[in-house]
Design a protein around this motif. Structure first.
Motif, PDB file in Angstrom:
ATOM      1  N   ASN A 215       1.434   0.352 -13.642  1.00  0.00           N
ATOM      2  CA  ASN A 215       0.974  -1.043 -13.606  1.00  0.00           C
ATOM      3  C   ASN A 215       1.043  -1.685 -14.995  1.00  0.00           C
ATOM      4  N   GLY A 216       2.100  -1.318 -15.751  1.00  0.00           N
ATOM      5  CA  GLY A 216       2.330  -1.930 -17.050  1.00  0.00           C
ATOM      6  C   GLY A 216       1.571  -1.317 -18.207  1.00  0.00           C
ATOM      7  N   ARG A 217       0.821  -0.243 -17.961  1.00  0.00           N
ATOM      8  CA  ARG A 217       0.049   0.399 -19.026  1.00  0.00           C
ATOM      9  C   ARG A 217       0.434   1.874 -19.123  1.00  0.00           C
ATOM     10  N   VAL A 218       0.262   2.444 -20.327  1.00  0.00           N
ATOM     11  CA  VAL A 218       0.511   3.876 -20.488  1.00  0.00           C
ATOM     12  C   VAL A 218      -0.419   4.641 -19.555  1.00  0.00           C
ATOM     13  N   HIS A 219       0.147   5.602 -18.852  1.00  0.00           N
ATOM     14  CA  HIS A 219      -0.622   6.431 -17.921  1.00  0.00           C
ATOM     15  C   HIS A 219      -1.760   7.129 -18.661  1.00  0.00           C
ATOM     16  N   ASP A 220      -2.950   7.129 -18.081  1.00  0.00           N
ATOM     17  CA  ASP A 220      -4.128   7.667 -18.764  1.00  0.00           C
ATOM     18  C   ASP A 220      -3.925   9.081 -19.302  1.00  0.00           C
ATOM     19  N   LEU A 221      -3.225   9.916 -18.544  1.00  0.00           N
ATOM     20  CA  LEU A 221      -3.072  11.311 -18.946  1.00  0.00           C
ATOM     21  C   LEU A 221      -2.150  11.479 -20.146  1.00  0.00           C
ATOM     22  N   ASP A 222      -1.371  10.445 -20.453  1.00  0.00           N
ATOM     23  CA  ASP A 222      -0.393  10.550 -21.541  1.00  0.00           C
ATOM     24  C   ASP A 222      -0.866   9.944 -22.858  1.00  0.00           C
ATOM     25  N   VAL A 223      -2.088   9.418 -22.896  1.00  0.00           N
ATOM     26  CA  VAL A 223      -2.464   8.578 -24.026  1.00  0.00           C
ATOM     27  C   VAL A 223      -2.525   9.328 -25.355  1.00  0.00           C
ATOM     28  N   VAL A 224      -2.735  10.641 -25.340  1.00  0.00           N
ATOM     29  CA  VAL A 224      -2.743  11.363 -26.618  1.00  0.00           C
ATOM     30  C   VAL A 224      -1.414  12.055 -26.892  1.00  0.00           C
TER      31      VAL A 224
ATOM     32  N   GLN B 145     -11.320   6.012  -9.735  1.00  0.00           N
ATOM     33  CA  GLN B 145     -10.171   5.406 -10.417  1.00  0.00           C
ATOM     34  C   GLN B 145      -8.872   6.104 -10.020  1.00  0.00           C
ATOM     35  N   ASN B 146      -8.902   7.439  -9.981  1.00  0.00           N
ATOM     36  CA  ASN B 146      -7.694   8.184  -9.631  1.00  0.00           C
ATOM     37  C   ASN B 146      -7.296   7.979  -8.176  1.00  0.00           C
ATOM     38  N   ALA B 147      -8.275   7.743  -7.311  1.00  0.00           N
ATOM     39  CA  ALA B 147      -7.962   7.471  -5.907  1.00  0.00           C
ATOM     40  C   ALA B 147      -7.166   6.177  -5.779  1.00  0.00           C
ATOM     41  N   ILE B 148      -7.597   5.139  -6.509  1.00  0.00           N
ATOM     42  CA  ILE B 148      -6.868   3.878  -6.485  1.00  0.00           C
ATOM     43  C   ILE B 148      -5.463   4.061  -7.062  1.00  0.00           C
ATOM     44  N   LEU B 149      -5.363   4.797  -8.177  1.00  0.00           N
ATOM     45  CA  LEU B 149      -4.058   5.038  -8.791  1.00  0.00           C
ATOM     46  C   LEU B 149      -3.128   5.758  -7.824  1.00  0.00           C
ATOM     47  N   ALA B 150      -3.647   6.786  -7.129  1.00  0.00           N
ATOM     48  CA  ALA B 150      -2.815   7.523  -6.170  1.00  0.00           C
ATOM     49  C   ALA B 150      -2.360   6.620  -5.031  1.00  0.00           C
ATOM     50  N   ALA B 151      -3.243   5.764  -4.569  1.00  0.00           N
ATOM     51  CA  ALA B 151      -2.874   4.851  -3.487  1.00  0.00           C
ATOM     52  C   ALA B 151      -1.839   3.838  -3.961  1.00  0.00           C
ATOM     53  N   GLU B 152      -1.977   3.368  -5.200  1.00  0.00           N
ATOM     54  CA  GLU B 152      -0.999   2.424  -5.748  1.00  0.00           C
ATOM     55  C   GLU B 152       0.380   3.051  -5.840  1.00  0.00           C
ATOM     56  N   GLN B 153       0.418   4.362  -6.079  1.00  0.00           N
ATOM     57  CA  GLN B 153       1.699   5.079  -6.095  1.00  0.00           C
ATOM     58  C   GLN B 153       2.414   4.943  -4.765  1.00  0.00           C
ATOM     59  N   ILE B 154       1.662   4.921  -3.666  1.00  0.00           N
ATOM     60  CA  ILE B 154       2.261   4.864  -2.341  1.00  0.00           C
ATOM     61  C   ILE B 154       2.486   3.425  -1.897  1.00  0.00           C
ATOM     62  N   TRP B 155       1.470   2.591  -2.051  1.00  0.00           N
ATOM     63  CA  TRP B 155       1.613   1.201  -1.615  1.00  0.00           C
ATOM     64  C   TRP B 155       2.518   0.387  -2.551  1.00  0.00           C
ATOM     65  N   GLY B 156       2.658   0.841  -3.810  1.00  0.00           N
ATOM     66  CA  GLY B 156       3.556   0.164  -4.730  1.00  0.00           C
ATOM     67  C   GLY B 156       3.071  -1.190  -5.188  1.00  0.00           C
ATOM     68  N   THR B 157       1.743  -1.378  -5.206  1.00  0.00           N
ATOM     69  CA  THR B 157       1.192  -2.655  -5.639  1.00  0.00           C
ATOM     70  C   THR B 157      -0.214  -2.462  -6.178  1.00  0.00           C
ATOM     71  N   ASP B 158      -0.723  -3.430  -6.877  1.00  0.00           N
ATOM     72  CA  ASP B 158      -2.051  -3.378  -7.472  1.00  0.00           C
ATOM     73  C   ASP B 158      -3.113  -3.371  -6.370  1.00  0.00           C
TER      74      ASP B 158
END
Length: 439
Positions: A57-66, A278-291
């Motif tokens: 969604n236009g931001r660096v993935h949380d797991l990659d920030v470091v 938060q991760n549940a929403i992120l996982a769902a966005e992966q499938i629905w392809g939208t915010d």
């Protein structure tokens, strides 16, 4: 059986909220997990690769920030603090060149006394390719063509030194690479670094059968494992290879408790930690392809259809896509069919969005008391569903402790796993023959 340790790093199954969780980039984390694996007499320590920080969604993935450190650099450092443990680096064949990578792998093999391995991966991802001069131009089929010639060329370079230490000029000319000259690193203590292939696709299976020593795969049930095992082993004869020349090692997770009921409770809690709201929403966005930030993770599933060809996720395959080139074109495996299955499951079990994500995306492979887990691991090997396992813990870096301290002794007691190393090289741990010199 064979056992290996996967460093959890930036996996979405890693529980970062646990107070025992530590850095995914500090060397002490790598060292602790590697020392634990060696204490357990594991075959090798396995590092994944990330060539670009993922975005969602236009931001660096949380797991990659470091950040994501380069795997061969880390493994060269680990060679100095381990003695027998194999050291496996994931390195992309799409964005590297044979001479350079063959030299780096051969150097690790010498520094470690013959313990190096290369997990060959490929990419047709243009987002990742933007970091490289070549870009992400390779089609899915072409990337395996390049990878096959890459591995063959690397082996020609490793064979350009004779077993008794004489360097000879090399020359390779093919569709992908034309290189000639003299290789700078003598033949290693194990002949060649061990080659690993990660993949479940038909192309991946064929590539592994033709060129790999280990295939890193995933399958959730004994039956699926047996089918995969029979299929891949059955392909070896076409390349003049014996069944034992390729080890099948699925990536698995393990949850150990004092008894089976306690282990099931621990596993359920781990799943809840892995899938935060938060991760549940992120996982769902992966499938629905939208915010979907306006939706309640503890409420019902979104009442909209998935967006075709969404680019909400960059640097990783969208969940449910069989491949980047077939996005949403499959009625069987794409996001449309996944949404339909999720809705049916949620209705049947009365699940919220978060509950549905927990139910469908985070199931541990082996759960139980130490004796139960040891018996199930052994059954998979005895029934030809695997030759061993690459263990993916949910904690960095202490996630192997229960397995090494409580499960491995039972495997050793039964004779299912080694009580000590009998050789010094990774090939000796795996029971693989040293490659015949083809100079």
């Amino acid at each position: 059986m064979h056992l290996a340790a996967h460093f959890p790093g930036v996996n979405n199954t890693t529980v970062w909220a646990d107070p025992r969780s530590r850095s995914q980039i500090d060397f002490s984390s790598f060292e602790q997990l590697a020392r634990t694996a060696e204490r357990g007499k594991f075959d090798f320590f396995f590092l994944a690769e990330g060539l670009r920080l993922r975005e969602h969604n236009g931001r660096v993935h949380d797991l990659d920030v470091v950040g994501r450190p380069e795997s061969l650099t880390v493994l060269n450092a680990l060679a100095a603090v381990t003695e027998r443990l194999g050291l496996a680096a994931t390195v992309n064949a799409t964005f590297n060149e044979p001479y350079e990578l063959a030299r780096r792998l051969a150097t690790l093999d010498h520094l470690s006394g013959g313990r190096a391995a290369w997990n060959v991966v490929t990419s047709s991802d243009a987002f990742t390719g933007e970091n490289f001069r070549r870009g992400g131009y390779l089609d899915r089929a072409d990337r395996y063509v390049r990878a096959a010639e890459f591995v063959a060329t690397a082996r020609e370079l490793w064979d350009s030194w004779t077993p008794d230490g004489v360097s000879r000029p090399f020359a390779h000319e093919g569709p992908q690479f034309t290189v000639s000259g003299e290789f700078t690193v003598p033949r290693s203590p194990q002949g060649h670094p061990v080659v690993i292939q990660a993949g479940d696709s038909s192309e991946g299976r064929e590539f592994a059968a033709s060129a790999a020593d280990i295939i890193f795969t995933r399958h959730g049930t004994l039956e699926a494992g047996r089918d995969f095992y029979a299929d891949v082993k059955g392909r070896l004869a076409a390349y003049g290879r014996e069944a034992d020349s390729l080890k099948i090692m699925p990536g698995v997770t393990v949850v150990v408790g004092d008894n089976d009921a306690e282990a099931q409770e621990k596993a359920a809690e781990i799943r809840r930690q892995q899938v935060s709201p938060q991760n549940a929403i992120l996982a769902a966005e992966q499938i629905w392809g939208t915010d979907l930030s306006a939706y309640d993770p503890d409420g019902p599933l979104p009442d909209i259809d998935p967006v075709p060809d969404s680019r909400i996720t960059q640097g990783r395959v969208r969940y449910g896509d069989p491949s980047p080139s077939s996005r949403l074109r499959s009625s069987r495996g794409g996001p449309i069919s996944i949404v339909a299955r999720w809705r049916a499951l949620a209705e049947a079990k009365g699940l919220s969005l978060r509950g549905t994500v927990i139910e469908t995306t985070t199931r541990q492979s082996f759960i139980g008391s130490p004796r139960t887990v040891a018996a199930e691991l052994t059954a998979f090997v005895d029934q030809r569903a695997a030759d061993g396992f690459i263990l993916v813990p949910h904690l960095t870096p202490g996630g192997l402790d229960d397995i090494v301290d409580r499960v491995v002794p039972l495997l050793q007691e039964s004779g299912a796993f080694r009580s000590g190393y009998t050789g010094s090289t990774l090939r000796s741990h795996l029971g693989l023959r040293e490659p015949v010199w083809k100079g």
